[in-house]
Write a protein that holds these residues in place. Structure first.
Motif, short mmCIF file in Angstrom:
data_model
loop_
_atom_site.label_atom_id
_atom_site.label_comp_id
_atom_site.label_asym_id
_atom_site.label_seq_id
_atom_site.Cartn_x
_atom_site.Cartn_y
_atom_site.Cartn_z
N ARG A 32 0.94 -1.17 0.16
CA ARG A 32 -0.09 -0.19 0.06
C ARG A 32 0.82 1.25 -0.18
N SER A 33 2.07 1.20 0.83
CA SER A 33 2.81 2.51 0.98
C SER A 33 3.67 2.66 -0.13
N TYR A 34 4.49 1.69 -0.59
CA TYR A 34 5.62 1.66 -1.47
C TYR A 34 5.46 1.37 -2.98
N GLY A 35 4.28 0.27 -3.09
CA GLY A 35 4.09 0.09 -4.30
C GLY A 35 4.45 -1.46 -4.74
N LEU A 36 4.10 -2.05 -5.84
CA LEU A 36 4.60 -3.69 -5.99
C LEU A 36 6.14 -3.36 -6.59
N THR A 37 6.39 -2.51 -7.16
CA THR A 37 8.12 -2.39 -7.62
C THR A 37 8.73 -2.75 -6.46
N VAL A 38 8.51 -1.69 -5.22
CA VAL A 38 9.38 -1.96 -4.26
C VAL A 38 9.41 -3.39 -3.44
N GLY A 260 6.49 -8.19 -7.67
CA GLY A 260 5.73 -7.92 -6.62
C GLY A 260 4.39 -8.35 -6.83
N ALA A 261 3.64 -8.45 -8.18
CA ALA A 261 2.28 -8.81 -8.34
C ALA A 261 2.31 -10.26 -8.04
N TYR A 262 3.35 -11.08 -8.43
CA TYR A 262 3.42 -12.55 -8.23
C TYR A 262 3.49 -12.90 -6.66
N ASP A 263 4.20 -12.25 -6.18
CA ASP A 263 4.46 -12.34 -4.84
C ASP A 263 3.24 -12.04 -3.89
N LEU A 264 2.60 -10.89 -4.28
CA LEU A 264 1.32 -10.85 -3.49
C LEU A 264 0.46 -11.83 -3.47
N VAL A 265 0.16 -12.56 -4.75
CA VAL A 265 -0.76 -13.77 -4.86
C VAL A 265 -0.33 -14.65 -4.14
N ALA A 322 -10.27 -19.73 -0.11
CA ALA A 322 -10.49 -19.54 -1.67
C ALA A 322 -11.91 -18.96 -1.98
N ILE A 323 -12.64 -19.41 -1.18
CA ILE A 323 -14.37 -18.60 -1.54
C ILE A 323 -14.18 -17.32 -1.33
N PHE A 324 -13.58 -16.83 -0.18
CA PHE A 324 -13.58 -15.43 0.38
C PHE A 324 -12.16 -14.72 -0.38
N SER A 325 -11.72 -15.30 -1.32
CA SER A 325 -10.30 -14.61 -1.74
C SER A 325 -10.38 -13.05 -2.42
N ARG A 326 -11.49 -12.96 -2.81
CA ARG A 326 -11.77 -11.50 -3.14
C ARG A 326 -11.75 -10.65 -2.21
N ASP A 327 -12.60 -11.05 -1.31
CA ASP A 327 -12.70 -10.02 -0.02
C ASP A 327 -11.64 -9.81 0.53
N ILE A 328 -10.73 -11.11 0.96
CA ILE A 328 -9.31 -10.99 1.40
C ILE A 328 -8.42 -10.06 0.94
N TRP A 332 -7.10 -6.48 2.54
CA TRP A 332 -5.67 -6.88 2.96
C TRP A 332 -4.74 -5.57 2.05
N VAL A 333 -4.62 -5.57 0.67
CA VAL A 333 -4.06 -4.94 -0.05
C VAL A 333 -4.57 -3.74 -0.80
N GLY A 334 -5.87 -3.77 -0.78
CA GLY A 334 -6.45 -2.54 -1.38
C GLY A 334 -7.36 -3.12 -2.63
N ALA A 335 -8.57 -2.39 -2.98
CA ALA A 335 -9.48 -2.78 -3.98
C ALA A 335 -8.67 -3.03 -5.19
N GLU A 336 -7.71 -2.23 -5.66
CA GLU A 336 -6.93 -2.23 -6.93
C GLU A 336 -6.45 -3.57 -7.33
N HIS A 337 -6.20 -4.46 -6.22
CA HIS A 337 -5.68 -5.61 -6.27
C HIS A 337 -6.80 -6.94 -6.26
N ALA A 338 -8.02 -6.44 -6.18
CA ALA A 338 -8.89 -7.49 -5.83
C ALA A 338 -9.20 -8.59 -6.98
N ASP A 339 -8.75 -8.06 -8.05
CA ASP A 339 -9.27 -8.91 -9.25
C ASP A 339 -8.29 -9.87 -9.55
N GLN A 340 -7.15 -9.84 -8.73
CA GLN A 340 -6.16 -11.04 -8.68
C GLN A 340 -6.91 -12.50 -7.91
N TRP A 341 -8.06 -12.29 -7.66
CA TRP A 341 -8.60 -13.44 -6.68
C TRP A 341 -8.67 -14.65 -7.26
#
Length: 502
Positions: A32-38, A260-265, A322-328, A332-341
Motif C-alpha cells: 500500500r505504501s511503496y507499491g508493487l515495484t518496491v 511484486g504482483a506474483y509475490d502478492l498472490v 478460496a471462497i473469500f479470496s476477493r474479499d481478503i 488486505w492490500v486494497g481494492a485495486e488488487h482484488a481482481d487477482q482473486w
C-alpha cells in the motif's frame, strides 16, 4: 513420546501461524505504501538468503543436524558431535563464499533484474549488507537444526515470533516516518541476525549438559554426511526450480513490479504451507527416533495419523479462504488488487495437496532410498511445471508460473502418494479415498457458503472475520463427519487426551 510430539507440533503451529500473520501484515503495508515495484525489489533481495535461492547450497544442514542430534539422544553422541561439527564448518565456508560472490555481483544483478536507475544504488547497498551477514544466516540453520533435534521448540518458536513482531513494528514505524524503502530490508536483516544470536545464547547451556561437542569427524561420519548432503542438494535443486527461482525468472523476464504482483498472490498460499511446516519439522526427530529403534507399530500409527488428520483440519480452511479470496485481497492490500482473486484461489490447491503428502515425506526422509525416489519425482514435477508455464507464458505473463506450479502438483501427486503410502506400509487406495472425501466436503461447503454470502456483507475486516470463522466451524464439522472415518475420529480423540495434562 506422543504427548511431546503433539505439544511440539502445537507450539510450532501457533508460532508459525502468528509469525505468518505478522508477515502478511507487513506485506500489506509495504504494497500500500511503496507499491508493487518496491515489494518486488525486497522479494528479490531476500532470494539471496539461505531461505531463498541460496537454499540450493545449504545442503540440508538444518535437517541433517536435526537427524544427527535425534539419533545422538538414543546413544550415538560421538557420531552426532562429528556430524554436527562437519555441518557447521561446511555452512560457514559456504556462507562466506556466497557473501563474497554477492558483494561483487551487485551491478550484474541490477542489470539482470531490470532495476530502475533511481533504485539501483539502494538495491546494491542492500545486497552488500546481505553479503556480510550470510555466514551468520547459514550457521543459523545448523543452530535451528540442533534445537529441533533436542525438541526444544519453545525458544525456537519464541524467537521466530519475536523477530517477526520486531520486523512488523519496524515496518510500521518506517512507513509512518516516510523512510526510504531500503530501511525495510535492513530491518528484516537486523531481526534475522538478532534471532540467531538469541538462539546461540539459549543453546549453550542445553548443549553443555549433553556429550555433544565440537569434534574432528571420522571418515565414516564424513561419508554419511556428504552422501546425505548430496541427496538433499538434489532435492534442493528441484525445490528451488519449483518455487525459489520463479521470482528471479519473473524479474529477469519482466521486472520488479511483476515480481511484486506474483509475490502478492502467492503470499497466502505460502503462509498456509509455512503454517503446516511445523508438523513436518516435529515429525522428523520423532521418526528418526522410531526408525533408530525399529518400532514398526509406532511408525504405522504415525503414518496413518499424519496422512489423514492434518488434511481434515487444514483443507476445509483452504476452501474457505478460496471462497473469500476477493474479499481478503480487497481488505488486505486494497481494492485495486482484488481482481487477482482467481489466481489466489487457484494457488491454494498446492498447499491442499501438500498437507496430505508432506508429513509422510518428512517421516520417510530418514531413509536414503526413499529420498532418491522422492528426488526423481520432484524433478519430474519440475519438468511438468515449466512445460505448462511455457505454454501459458505468452497470455498470462507472471501468472503463468502459478498455473504451471499448481497443475504440476495435480499431475504428480498420485505418484508421490503411491510411494509415500507404500514406504509407510499403508494401502495406496487411501489417497484416492481422501481425495473423494475432501472433494465432497469442499462441494457442500462451497454451495452453503456462497448462498449465505450473497445475503451477508463481508466488506470490512470485522465482518469478514466473523463470517469466515463461522464458515470454518461449518467446514470442520463437515470434515469430521465426511473426511474422517470412525477410527480416525477415535485416533483424534486419543491425540486430544494425550495433549491433556494428567
Amino acid at each position: 513420546m506422543l504427548q511431546r510430539f503433539l505439544q511440539n507440533t502445537a507450539i510450532s503451529a501457533i508460532a508459525y501461524g502468528v509469525a505468518g500473520v505478522l508477515g502478511l501484515l507487513a506485506v500489506g503495508v509495504i504494497a500500500r505504501s511503496y507499491g508493487l515495484t518496491v515489494l518486488g525489489l525486497i522479494v528479490l533481495v531476500r532470494s539471496f538468503l539461505p531461505t531463498g535461492l541460496l537454499s540450493l547450497v545449504d545442503f540440508g544442514a538444518s535437517e541433517l543436524a536435526t537427524q544427527a542430534v535425534a539419533r545422538g539422544r538414543v546413544g550415538g553422541w560421538t557420531a552426532a558431535s562429528e556430524k554436527v561439527s562437519l555441518l557447521a564448518v561446511m555452512t560457514a565456508v559456504v556462507g562466506f563464499l556466497s557473501g563474497v560472490l554477492l558483494w561483487f555481483g551487485g551491478p550484474l544483478i541490477v542489470t539482470v533484474f531490470n532495476v530502475g536507475p533511481d533504485q539501483a544504488e539502494a538495491f546494491v547497498a542492500i545486497l552488500k549488507v546481505t553479503a556480510v551477514l550470510l555466514p551468520v544466516a547459514f550457521l543459523g540453520l545448523v543452530v535451528e537444526g540442533i534445537f529441533k533435534g533436542f525438541e526444544r521448540y519453545g525458544w525456537l518458536r519464541l524467537t521466530e515470533i519475536g523477530s517477526n513482531v520486531a520486523y512488523v513494528l519496524a515496518v510500521y514505524a518506517l512507513v509512518w516516518r516516510g523512510a526510504a524503502f531500503e530501511w525495510i530490508a535492513y530491518a528484516y536483516l537486523a531481526t534475522l541476525v538478532a534471532k540467531y544470536l538469541v538462539l546461540v545464547v539459549v543453546l549453550w547451556p542445553v548443549v553443555w549438559n549433553t556429550p555433544l561437542r565440537f569434534a574432528t569427524w571420522s571418515a565414516e561420519s564424513r561419508q554419511d554426511v556428504l552422501h546425505r548432503c548430496w541427496l538433499m542438494f538434489n532435492g534442493r535443486i528441484g525445490g528451488a526450480l519449483q518455487q525459489t527461482v520463479i521470482p528471479i525468472a519473473i524479474g529477469a523476464l519482466y521486472g520488479p513490479a511483476e515480481v511484486g504482483a506474483y509475490d502478492l498472490v502467492m503470499r497466502l498460499p505460502r503462509f498456509m504451507k509455512t503454517t503446516m511446516a511445523p508438523l513436518y519439522s516435529a515429525i522428523l526427530p520423532i521418526s528418526s527416533y522410531i526408525d533408530e529403534t525399529t518400532d514398526t507399530r509406532r511408525m504405522l500409527i504415525l503414518a496413518r495419523s499424519s496422512f489423514v488428520l492434518p488434511s481434515a483440519i487444514l483443507i476445509p480452511v483452504l476452501v474457505v479462504i478460496a471462497i473469500f479470496s476477493r474479499d481478503i485481497l480487497k481488505i488486505w492490500v486494497g481494492a485495486e488488487h482484488a481482481d487477482q482473486w482467481p489466481w489466489l484461489a487457484l494457488a491454494l490447491v498446492s498447499p491442499a495437496i501438500s498437507v496430505m503428502l508432506s508429513s509422510g515425506q518428512a517421516a520417510m526422509m530418514v531413509r536414503a532410498e526413499f529420498m532418491r525416489i522422492s528426488n526423481r519425482l520432484l524433478y519430474l514435477q519440475v519438468l511438468i511445471q515449466y512445460l505448462i508455464t511455457l505454454v501459458f507464458l505468452h497470455w498470462f505473463h507472471e501468472m503463468a508460473f502459478i498455473i504451471g506450479w499448481v497443475f504440476s502438483y495435480i499431475v504428480v501427486s498420485p505418484l508421490i502418494a503411491h510411494y509415500v503410502l507404500r514406504a509407510m506400509g499403508l494401502n495406496g487406495a487411501l489417497f484416492w479415498e481422501q481425495i473423494a472425501r475432501h472433494a465432497a466436503v469442499a462441494g457442500i461447503l462451497a454451495v452453503v457458503v456462497l448462498l449465505g454470502k450473497s445475503s451477508i456483507a463481508t466488506d470490512d475486516l470485522a465482518r469478514l472475520v466473523v463470517v469466515g470463522g463461522v464458515s470454518c466451524a461449518l467446514a470442520w464439522t463437515l470434515s469430521a463427519c465426511i473426511a474422517l472415518s470412525s477410527s480416525d475420529r477415535a485416533m483424534f480423540g486419543r491425540f486430544v487426551r494425550a495433549m491433556t495434562p494428567h
